[in-house]
Design a protein around this motif. Structure first.
Motif, PDB file in Angstrom:
ATOM      1  N   ALA A 170       5.252  14.623  10.075  1.00  0.00           N
ATOM      2  CA  ALA A 170       5.588  13.241  10.425  1.00  0.00           C
ATOM      3  C   ALA A 170       5.253  12.966  11.888  1.00  0.00           C
ATOM      4  O   ALA A 170       5.524  13.781  12.770  1.00  0.00           O
ATOM      5  CB  ALA A 170       7.066  12.975  10.172  1.00  0.00           C
ATOM      6  N   PHE A 171       4.664  11.826  12.118  1.00  0.00           N
ATOM      7  CA  PHE A 171       4.355  11.440  13.492  1.00  0.00           C
ATOM      8  C   PHE A 171       4.977  10.096  13.855  1.00  0.00           C
ATOM      9  O   PHE A 171       5.580   9.952  14.909  1.00  0.00           O
ATOM     10  CB  PHE A 171       2.839  11.377  13.706  1.00  0.00           C
ATOM     11  CG  PHE A 171       2.462  10.973  15.099  1.00  0.00           C
ATOM     12  CD1 PHE A 171       2.585  11.874  16.138  1.00  0.00           C
ATOM     13  CD2 PHE A 171       2.023   9.694  15.364  1.00  0.00           C
ATOM     14  CE1 PHE A 171       2.262  11.499  17.436  1.00  0.00           C
ATOM     15  CE2 PHE A 171       1.694   9.308  16.653  1.00  0.00           C
ATOM     16  CZ  PHE A 171       1.811  10.223  17.694  1.00  0.00           C
ATOM     17  N   ALA A 172       4.859   9.124  12.971  1.00  0.00           N
ATOM     18  CA  ALA A 172       5.320   7.766  13.293  1.00  0.00           C
ATOM     19  C   ALA A 172       6.837   7.700  13.453  1.00  0.00           C
ATOM     20  O   ALA A 172       7.332   7.128  14.432  1.00  0.00           O
ATOM     21  CB  ALA A 172       4.861   6.788  12.217  1.00  0.00           C
TER      22      ALA A 172
ATOM     23  N   SER B 103      18.353   9.868  10.010  1.00  0.00           N
ATOM     24  CA  SER B 103      18.652   8.855   8.992  1.00  0.00           C
ATOM     25  C   SER B 103      17.368   8.218   8.476  1.00  0.00           C
ATOM     26  O   SER B 103      17.219   8.003   7.270  1.00  0.00           O
ATOM     27  CB  SER B 103      19.563   7.774   9.567  1.00  0.00           C
ATOM     28  OG  SER B 103      20.777   8.313   9.979  1.00  0.00           O
ATOM     29  N   GLY B 104      16.441   7.935   9.365  1.00  0.00           N
ATOM     30  CA  GLY B 104      15.166   7.345   8.964  1.00  0.00           C
ATOM     31  C   GLY B 104      14.345   8.280   8.099  1.00  0.00           C
ATOM     32  O   GLY B 104      13.758   7.861   7.093  1.00  0.00           O
ATOM     33  N   LEU B 105      14.308   9.553   8.474  1.00  0.00           N
ATOM     34  CA  LEU B 105      13.563  10.526   7.671  1.00  0.00           C
ATOM     35  C   LEU B 105      14.233  10.741   6.314  1.00  0.00           C
ATOM     36  O   LEU B 105      13.551  10.887   5.295  1.00  0.00           O
ATOM     37  CB  LEU B 105      13.433  11.851   8.419  1.00  0.00           C
ATOM     38  CG  LEU B 105      12.476  11.848   9.609  1.00  0.00           C
ATOM     39  CD1 LEU B 105      12.563  13.166  10.363  1.00  0.00           C
ATOM     40  CD2 LEU B 105      11.054  11.574   9.177  1.00  0.00           C
TER      41      LEU B 105
ATOM     42  N   ILE C  12       6.531   2.293   8.919  1.00  0.00           N
ATOM     43  CA  ILE C  12       6.700   1.917  10.328  1.00  0.00           C
ATOM     44  C   ILE C  12       7.701   0.771  10.451  1.00  0.00           C
ATOM     45  O   ILE C  12       8.552   0.777  11.349  1.00  0.00           O
ATOM     46  CB  ILE C  12       5.342   1.556  10.950  1.00  0.00           C
ATOM     47  CG1 ILE C  12       4.471   2.820  10.991  1.00  0.00           C
ATOM     48  CG2 ILE C  12       5.503   0.966  12.339  1.00  0.00           C
ATOM     49  CD1 ILE C  12       3.064   2.617  11.427  1.00  0.00           C
ATOM     50  N   LEU C  13       7.654  -0.186   9.534  1.00  0.00           N
ATOM     51  CA  LEU C  13       8.631  -1.279   9.563  1.00  0.00           C
ATOM     52  C   LEU C  13      10.038  -0.770   9.285  1.00  0.00           C
ATOM     53  O   LEU C  13      11.004  -1.231   9.893  1.00  0.00           O
ATOM     54  CB  LEU C  13       8.246  -2.362   8.560  1.00  0.00           C
ATOM     55  CG  LEU C  13       6.976  -3.149   8.886  1.00  0.00           C
ATOM     56  CD1 LEU C  13       6.661  -4.116   7.762  1.00  0.00           C
ATOM     57  CD2 LEU C  13       7.116  -3.875  10.200  1.00  0.00           C
ATOM     58  N   ARG C  14      10.150   0.188   8.359  1.00  0.00           N
ATOM     59  CA  ARG C  14      11.471   0.790   8.105  1.00  0.00           C
ATOM     60  C   ARG C  14      11.982   1.501   9.340  1.00  0.00           C
ATOM     61  O   ARG C  14      13.172   1.461   9.657  1.00  0.00           O
ATOM     62  CB  ARG C  14      11.388   1.777   6.944  1.00  0.00           C
ATOM     63  CG  ARG C  14      11.448   1.150   5.596  1.00  0.00           C
ATOM     64  CD  ARG C  14      11.603   2.207   4.531  1.00  0.00           C
ATOM     65  NE  ARG C  14      10.631   3.265   4.709  1.00  0.00           N
ATOM     66  CZ  ARG C  14       9.806   3.717   3.778  1.00  0.00           C
ATOM     67  NH1 ARG C  14       9.879   3.217   2.583  1.00  0.00           N
ATOM     68  NH2 ARG C  14       8.950   4.666   4.022  1.00  0.00           N
ATOM     69  N   ALA C  15      11.087   2.192  10.066  1.00  0.00           N
ATOM     70  CA  ALA C  15      11.489   2.899  11.279  1.00  0.00           C
ATOM     71  C   ALA C  15      12.010   1.920  12.323  1.00  0.00           C
ATOM     72  O   ALA C  15      13.049   2.162  12.957  1.00  0.00           O
ATOM     73  CB  ALA C  15      10.318   3.706  11.833  1.00  0.00           C
TER      74      ALA C  15
END
Length: 189
Positions: free
Chosen positions: A126-128, A60-62, A19-22
């Protein structure tokens, strides 16, 4: 030494919560974020690009979140490759492309199938990341399931969507195993 540094470079981001990375990706790719700031200061574009609406931030996040789950199984599978096999193929006059197609790829198949399976399953569930990094009007399947269960209190529709997602995931895994001609035991290695 270089390979170890690359592995460490891939592992270090995993020390931070997903979550912090997102949220970090949201800051990087935001309208006033680092990427837009650098692009505008270099004169590449005049107005900020909305990376969030274009789903660049989400993908990019995934990619950052699941890259190791592809790299390590492929690396593990290719580790079993003997250098003599590549040298023998080169001595027989095989081109670079032919060596990779006929020697490396068959040995890497279980790792490719394993990595693709893990990444697909985690991305499909994935949800977050889609919630934080995605555009609000562009919902992922897991977000729809969440809405049916928690916001609409329509458990029947939520259950139906969850079963559809499960069937799609199982079908994809079976198709992937068939395409790569890999059995379930080889994926688990």
């Amino acid at each position: 030494m270089a390979a170890r540094l690359m592995v460490i470079g891939l592992i270090v981001p995993f020390w931070v919560n997903e979550i912090l990375r997102a949220f970090a990706f949201r800051v990087l790719f935001g309208a006033t974020g680092v990427i837009n700031g650098i692009g505008q200061s270099m004169g590449l574009w005049d107005v900020p690009i909305d990376f969030i609406r274009a789903d660049v931030t989400l993908y990019s996040g995934l990619t950052c979140a699941y890259i190791l789950l592809v790299v390590f199984p492929i690396y593990n599978a290719v580790e079993a490759l003997y250098r003599n096999q590549i040298e023998a193929a080169r001595d027989m006059g095989a081109s670079w492309w032919r060596v990779h197609w006929r020697v490396v790829l068959p040995i890497a198949k279980p790792g490719i199938a394993s990595g693709a399976t893990m990444v697909f399953m985690l991305t499909a569930g994935a949800f977050a990341a889609p919630q934080i990094l995605g555009e609000p009007s562009n919902l992922w399947f897991t977000q729809l399931i969440y809405q049916w269960f928690n916001q609409s209190a329509n458990w029947q529709c939520g259950s139906a969507y969850a079963v559809i997602l499960l069937v799609i995931c199982i079908s994809f895994v079976m198709l992937l195993m068939r395409v790569f001609k890999v059995n379930i035991g080889a994926i688990g290695r």
